[in-house]
Design a protein around this motif. Structure first.
Motif, PDB file in Angstrom:
ATOM      1  N   SER A 286       7.638   8.321  -6.914  1.00  0.00           N
ATOM      2  CA  SER A 286       8.231   8.613  -5.598  1.00  0.00           C
ATOM      3  C   SER A 286       9.739   8.410  -5.603  1.00  0.00           C
ATOM      4  O   SER A 286      10.456   9.082  -4.873  1.00  0.00           O
ATOM      5  CB  SER A 286       7.566   7.805  -4.481  1.00  0.00           C
ATOM      6  N   SER A 287      10.255   7.528  -6.471  1.00  0.00           N
ATOM      7  CA  SER A 287      11.719   7.410  -6.515  1.00  0.00           C
ATOM      8  C   SER A 287      12.354   8.310  -7.568  1.00  0.00           C
ATOM      9  O   SER A 287      13.567   8.451  -7.602  1.00  0.00           O
ATOM     10  CB  SER A 287      12.194   5.973  -6.787  1.00  0.00           C
ATOM     11  N   ASN A 288      11.540   8.881  -8.464  1.00  0.00           N
ATOM     12  CA  ASN A 288      12.098   9.738  -9.527  1.00  0.00           C
ATOM     13  C   ASN A 288      11.252  11.008  -9.685  1.00  0.00           C
ATOM     14  O   ASN A 288      10.727  11.291 -10.768  1.00  0.00           O
ATOM     15  CB  ASN A 288      12.098   8.980 -10.865  1.00  0.00           C
ATOM     16  N   PRO A 289      11.093  11.790  -8.596  1.00  0.00           N
ATOM     17  CA  PRO A 289      10.136  12.904  -8.653  1.00  0.00           C
ATOM     18  C   PRO A 289      10.447  13.938  -9.741  1.00  0.00           C
ATOM     19  O   PRO A 289       9.527  14.496 -10.332  1.00  0.00           O
ATOM     20  CB  PRO A 289      10.216  13.529  -7.254  1.00  0.00           C
ATOM     21  N   ASP A 290      11.727  14.168 -10.031  1.00  0.00           N
ATOM     22  CA  ASP A 290      12.057  15.227 -11.000  1.00  0.00           C
ATOM     23  C   ASP A 290      11.933  14.768 -12.444  1.00  0.00           C
ATOM     24  O   ASP A 290      11.858  15.594 -13.352  1.00  0.00           O
ATOM     25  CB  ASP A 290      13.506  15.718 -10.793  1.00  0.00           C
ATOM     26  N   LYS A 291      11.953  13.465 -12.649  1.00  0.00           N
ATOM     27  CA  LYS A 291      11.999  12.977 -14.039  1.00  0.00           C
ATOM     28  C   LYS A 291      10.675  12.372 -14.483  1.00  0.00           C
ATOM     29  O   LYS A 291      10.601  11.776 -15.546  1.00  0.00           O
ATOM     30  CB  LYS A 291      13.110  11.938 -14.174  1.00  0.00           C
ATOM     31  N   SER A 292       9.648  12.486 -13.649  1.00  0.00           N
ATOM     32  CA  SER A 292       8.409  11.769 -13.975  1.00  0.00           C
ATOM     33  C   SER A 292       7.244  12.744 -14.162  1.00  0.00           C
ATOM     34  O   SER A 292       6.157  12.527 -13.648  1.00  0.00           O
ATOM     35  CB  SER A 292       8.087  10.782 -12.858  1.00  0.00           C
ATOM     36  N   ARG A 293       7.502  13.824 -14.931  1.00  0.00           N
ATOM     37  CA  ARG A 293       6.481  14.869 -15.036  1.00  0.00           C
ATOM     38  C   ARG A 293       5.234  14.389 -15.774  1.00  0.00           C
ATOM     39  O   ARG A 293       4.119  14.747 -15.435  1.00  0.00           O
ATOM     40  CB  ARG A 293       7.070  16.123 -15.684  1.00  0.00           C
ATOM     41  N   LEU A 294       5.433  13.559 -16.797  1.00  0.00           N
ATOM     42  CA  LEU A 294       4.289  13.047 -17.559  1.00  0.00           C
ATOM     43  C   LEU A 294       3.421  12.150 -16.674  1.00  0.00           C
ATOM     44  O   LEU A 294       2.191  12.254 -16.667  1.00  0.00           O
ATOM     45  CB  LEU A 294       4.787  12.266 -18.782  1.00  0.00           C
ATOM     46  N   LEU A 295       4.072  11.270 -15.904  1.00  0.00           N
ATOM     47  CA  LEU A 295       3.319  10.360 -15.030  1.00  0.00           C
ATOM     48  C   LEU A 295       2.551  11.153 -13.971  1.00  0.00           C
ATOM     49  O   LEU A 295       1.411  10.823 -13.637  1.00  0.00           O
ATOM     50  CB  LEU A 295       4.258   9.362 -14.346  1.00  0.00           C
ATOM     51  N   GLN A 296       3.179  12.213 -13.449  1.00  0.00           N
ATOM     52  CA  GLN A 296       2.494  13.028 -12.431  1.00  0.00           C
ATOM     53  C   GLN A 296       1.300  13.755 -13.047  1.00  0.00           C
ATOM     54  O   GLN A 296       0.226  13.831 -12.443  1.00  0.00           O
ATOM     55  CB  GLN A 296       3.469  14.023 -11.821  1.00  0.00           C
TER      56      GLN A 296
ATOM     57  N   PRO B  42       0.820  -1.227   0.000  1.00  0.00           N
ATOM     58  CA  PRO B  42       0.000   0.000   0.000  1.00  0.00           C
ATOM     59  C   PRO B  42       0.852   1.276   0.000  1.00  0.00           C
ATOM     60  O   PRO B  42       2.077   1.218   0.156  1.00  0.00           O
ATOM     61  CB  PRO B  42      -0.782  -0.119   1.304  1.00  0.00           C
ATOM     62  N   PHE B  43       0.157   2.398  -0.157  1.00  0.00           N
ATOM     63  CA  PHE B  43       0.833   3.707  -0.149  1.00  0.00           C
ATOM     64  C   PHE B  43       0.367   4.530   1.036  1.00  0.00           C
ATOM     65  O   PHE B  43      -0.797   4.422   1.437  1.00  0.00           O
ATOM     66  CB  PHE B  43       0.513   4.450  -1.446  1.00  0.00           C
ATOM     67  N   ASN B  44       1.258   5.359   1.567  1.00  0.00           N
ATOM     68  CA  ASN B  44       0.818   6.243   2.649  1.00  0.00           C
ATOM     69  C   ASN B  44       0.238   7.534   2.048  1.00  0.00           C
ATOM     70  O   ASN B  44       0.180   7.689   0.834  1.00  0.00           O
ATOM     71  CB  ASN B  44       1.961   6.528   3.634  1.00  0.00           C
ATOM     72  N   ASP B  45      -0.179   8.460   2.902  1.00  0.00           N
ATOM     73  CA  ASP B  45      -0.844   9.674   2.422  1.00  0.00           C
ATOM     74  C   ASP B  45       0.066  10.551   1.570  1.00  0.00           C
ATOM     75  O   ASP B  45      -0.398  11.408   0.824  1.00  0.00           O
ATOM     76  CB  ASP B  45      -1.381  10.492   3.610  1.00  0.00           C
ATOM     77  N   CYS B  46       1.376  10.370   1.692  1.00  0.00           N
ATOM     78  CA  CYS B  46       2.311  11.178   0.887  1.00  0.00           C
ATOM     79  C   CYS B  46       2.696  10.441  -0.395  1.00  0.00           C
ATOM     80  O   CYS B  46       3.711  10.777  -1.023  1.00  0.00           O
ATOM     81  CB  CYS B  46       3.577  11.489   1.678  1.00  0.00           C
TER      82      CYS B  46
END
Ligand code: SAJ
Length: 401
Positions: free
Chosen positions: A271-281, A88-92
């Motif tokens: 969560s492991s690649n926050p700066d490189k995952s702009r499309l996914l976000q 599972p994932f936490n709130d963050c």
């Protein structure tokens, strides 16, 4: 590896573990299914099931009655350990891998030289090596070269699990070549699809990529649906036409992306690649926004009534299942339940009853409601004709009518 003499221990008897354990039992393996819940263990030992999946009840009954599947709260000695626990994932939006860690530790007293440990749970890249293998190598008192560890992500579609368990191609990635080979040999016993060997990290990323691909594609469809609404273009006709191009295949818009996989798995990469995952976000943002957009659309239509009666068709997270977990349809209906000025009527053809709603027959919902909102593309709704809904305000999030 011979089927007859191979003992298998499946840790976690949920949506993946239980079908896998019972299927392996019917294939002749000796299977011990392990779950922390005593109720789940008792249900399975009586040949019953605690989750809904077509034909799973028959499979479990058959495996239990033949003596090939037994459930317990503790693991035991085995040749193959399959870990299929939740991540599972936490709130963050950070993954909680404690279930994987606990499952790995639970097999430490039973693991022996030559054993194969397979992680099937969806995990962040590096988990098989950094968590599962590391715990086993550091804490088991046996030669680390002699344990085989691999990741083989589950890829089955809820509602089609038994068919896909056998027919899907499987990606199998070991932490070294011996582990990969041993795991490939195991899956060859019961999978008809291709077995595709790779490394553990690539297997982990492959699973995340598959669900992220689908999330991004659905986000495009959802974004188009909102743009087309403004432009007064029928988005389903648009997608149908665009998909006639030989290299275009856009998925379907809906009320949002639900379930516990597609809306969740991209976060493992983000969560492991926050700066490189702009499309996914951006895709996550679009798909999470869609139910809110539907809510605003309904409110806009309801404005002209003093006490609007809103009829919702569908509660499940997708078509033709009864699973309400992470369902955008459920979230939308709940929003309106809390408003005293609105009367909410609900139909969900795959459920007999619901704790919070009186489920009504579809024709009663249509007859009584001022506004009909189609939230899920369940099969029975496909029989509805525009005629049945004439004189009603219809918000069709799935393109049914
Ligand atoms: N959805 C749309 N439009 C579409 C397709 C789906 O809005 O065109 C919505 C559905 O209504 C639902 C959500 O997306 O709310 C997810 O449904 P789904 O059927 O696409 O997928 P899941 O979550 O049931 O199962 C997925 C599958 N992954 C892929 O298809 C790449 C399955 O194979 C995986 O094993 C599963 O995730 C998992 O466990 O990871």
């Amino acid at each position: 590896m011979s089927v007859i003499n191979t003992k298998i221990c499946v840790i976690g008897l949920g949506y993946i573990g239980l079908p896998t354990a019972s299927f392996l039992g019917t294939k002749g393996f000796d299977v011990l299914g392990v779950d922390i819940s005593q109720t789940v263990v008792n249900t399975i030992n009586q040949g019953g099931i605690h989750i809904v999946e077509p034909d799973l009840d028959i499979l479990v009954k058959s495996a239990v009655n033949s003596g090939k599947l037994h459930a317990a709260q503790q693991p035991d000695v085995a040749d193959v350990f399959i870990i299929a626990v939740p991540t599972p994932f936490n709130d963050c939006n950070e993954p909680n891998l404690s279930y994987v860690e606990n499952a790995t530790r639970s097999i430490l007293p039973y693991i022996k030289s030559g054993d194969l440990v397979i992680l099937e749970s969806t995990v962040a890249v590096g988990t098989t090596e950094n968590i599962v293998a590391t715990i086993l190598f550091e804490e088991a008192e046996i030669d680390k070269e002699s344990i085989h560890v691999a990741h083989c992500p589950e890829r089955v579609l809820p509602g089609h699990v038994l068919k896909e368990l056998v027919e899907n191609d499987r990606v199998v990635g070991g932490i070294n070549e011996n582990s990969t080979n041993k795991a490939v040999e195991f899956y060859e016993h019961f999978v008809n699809g291709k077995i595709l060997p790779t490394t553990a990290k690539t297997a982990e990323m492959s699973k995340l990529t598959e669900n992220a691909y689908r999330d991004v594609n659905i986000a495009l469809a959802n974004e188009l649906s909102m743009i087309c609404d403004t432009e007064k273009i029928n988005v389903w006709e648009l997608i149908h036409l665009a998909n006639h191009h030989p290299r275009v295949n856009i998925l379907n818009p809906g009320a949002g992306v639900g379930g516990h996989c597609i809306a969740v798995d991209p976060w493992f990469i983000i969560s492991s690649n926050p700066d490189k995952s702009r499309l996914l976000q951006a895709a996550r943002e679009v798909n999470d926004y869609k139910p809110k957009w539907v809510i605003e659309k309904i409110k806009g239509k309801a404005n002209k009534f003093k006490h609007p009666i809103i009829g919702f068709l569908g509660l499940a997270f997708k078509a033709d299942i009864d699973d309400l977990r992470e369902s955008p349809a459920l979230d939308i209906v709940n929003t309106f339940m809390s408003c005293p000025e609105w009367l909410v009527l609900v139909n969900e053809p795959n459920l007999m009853e619901h704790r919070d709603f009186d489920l009504l027959p579809v024709h009663e919902v249509i007859e009584r409601a001022d506004i009909i909102v189609i939230l899920v593309d369940h099969k029975p709704y496909k029989k509805l004709k525009a005629m049945d809904l004439k004189e009603k305000i219809v918000i069709d999030t799935r393109g049914i009518v």
